[in-house]
Design a protein around this motif. Structure first.
Motif, PDB file in Angstrom:
ATOM      1  N   GLY A 133       0.817  -1.201   0.000  1.00  0.00           N
ATOM      2  CA  GLY A 133       0.000   0.000   0.000  1.00  0.00           C
ATOM      3  C   GLY A 133       0.850   1.249   0.000  1.00  0.00           C
ATOM      4  O   GLY A 133       2.061   1.191  -0.247  1.00  0.00           O
ATOM      5  N   ASP A 134       0.234   2.366   0.296  1.00  0.00           N
ATOM      6  CA  ASP A 134       0.960   3.632   0.345  1.00  0.00           C
ATOM      7  C   ASP A 134       1.936   3.687   1.512  1.00  0.00           C
ATOM      8  O   ASP A 134       3.041   4.203   1.390  1.00  0.00           O
ATOM      9  CB  ASP A 134      -0.020   4.804   0.450  1.00  0.00           C
ATOM     10  CG  ASP A 134      -0.873   4.947  -0.800  1.00  0.00           C
ATOM     11  OD1 ASP A 134      -0.416   4.536  -1.889  1.00  0.00           O
ATOM     12  OD2 ASP A 134      -2.001   5.462  -0.674  1.00  0.00           O
ATOM     13  N   ASN A 135       1.513   3.158   2.661  1.00  0.00           N
ATOM     14  CA  ASN A 135       2.336   3.215   3.874  1.00  0.00           C
ATOM     15  C   ASN A 135       2.715   1.846   4.428  1.00  0.00           C
ATOM     16  O   ASN A 135       3.600   1.749   5.261  1.00  0.00           O
ATOM     17  CB  ASN A 135       1.581   3.975   4.974  1.00  0.00           C
ATOM     18  CG  ASN A 135       1.251   5.378   4.559  1.00  0.00           C
ATOM     19  OD1 ASN A 135       2.131   6.173   4.280  1.00  0.00           O
ATOM     20  ND2 ASN A 135      -0.039   5.685   4.493  1.00  0.00           N
ATOM     21  N   ILE A 136       2.022   0.822   3.968  1.00  0.00           N
ATOM     22  CA  ILE A 136       2.135  -0.512   4.556  1.00  0.00           C
ATOM     23  C   ILE A 136       2.550  -1.536   3.504  1.00  0.00           C
ATOM     24  O   ILE A 136       2.102  -1.482   2.368  1.00  0.00           O
ATOM     25  CB  ILE A 136       0.771  -0.941   5.155  1.00  0.00           C
ATOM     26  CG1 ILE A 136       0.369  -0.008   6.297  1.00  0.00           C
ATOM     27  CG2 ILE A 136       0.764  -2.391   5.603  1.00  0.00           C
ATOM     28  CD1 ILE A 136       1.322  -0.006   7.470  1.00  0.00           C
ATOM     29  N   ILE A 137       3.357  -2.482   3.959  1.00  0.00           N
ATOM     30  CA  ILE A 137       3.682  -3.674   3.176  1.00  0.00           C
ATOM     31  C   ILE A 137       3.320  -4.876   4.041  1.00  0.00           C
ATOM     32  O   ILE A 137       3.649  -4.910   5.240  1.00  0.00           O
ATOM     33  CB  ILE A 137       5.180  -3.733   2.819  1.00  0.00           C
ATOM     34  CG1 ILE A 137       5.566  -2.585   1.898  1.00  0.00           C
ATOM     35  CG2 ILE A 137       5.532  -5.083   2.182  1.00  0.00           C
ATOM     36  CD1 ILE A 137       7.061  -2.459   1.665  1.00  0.00           C
TER      37      ILE A 137
END
Length: 175
Positions: free
Chosen positions: A6-10
């Motif tokens: 995602g934008d902030n999360i893996i």
């Protein structure tokens, strides 16, 4: 875009280097109620779990992924898919962000969206469900925001701290 990025999360598979983080999580008595745990885990047992974590979800009916902050590659928590039933096209979901400092930053919301997309697209499930104590207001709000609907209540389902607690069933159904 990759399904688990995602934008902030893996969301990534468990690695041997996660042993200490997993040990701290599994032995945190404050979350034993939600994980249905009653005894601590040794590092030896958790190391064996990590060694077997590569087994396929179709075989073991479970998948645990590490929630990482993409910018720092730092582990924040875990997301679990459990009780996977390919025949009935459903899977259970549990999530934990370990540190209070990391909660309330939108990481759990992004994680739920990533894992839901993964489950619907790659596991071909029709529904994802979560069991949440009715006292866990933060989780209830999180799952509602992610499109999960309250489907029912299990009365006196959890016995913890000398009293019975109700557990709520939330579902997100793919139409």
């Amino acid at each position: 875009m990759l399904t688990l990025t995602g934008d902030n999360i893996i969301l990534r598979a468990l690695e041997e280097s996660d042993l200490e983080f997993l040990y701290n999580l599994e032995n945190d008595e404050n979350i034993w109620e939600i994980s249905n745990t009653t005894t601590p885990y040794s590092k030896f047992v958790l190391k064996q779990y990590l060694e077997n974590s590569l087994r396929d979800i179709y075989e073991v009916r479970q998948l645990r992924l590490v929630i990482c902050l993409a910018s720092e590659e730092r582990a924040l928590g875990f997301i679990d898919l459990f009780d996977f039933e390919p025949k009935h096209k459903r899977v259970g979901l549990g999530i934990i962000i370990l540190s209070e400092a990391d909660r309330g930053n939108g990481y759990a919301s992004e994680t739920l969206e990533l894992i839901s997309n993964y489950a619907f697209k790659h596991l071909d499930v029709h529904q994802i469900y979560a069991n949440i104590s009715e006292e866990n207001i933060a989780s209830i709000e999180l799952f509602k925001k992610a499109g999960f609907e309250l489907s029912g209540s299990k009365k006196d389902w959890i016995f913890s701290e000398g009293k019975f607690k109700n557990e709520l069933l939330f579902q997100r159904i793919q139409s």
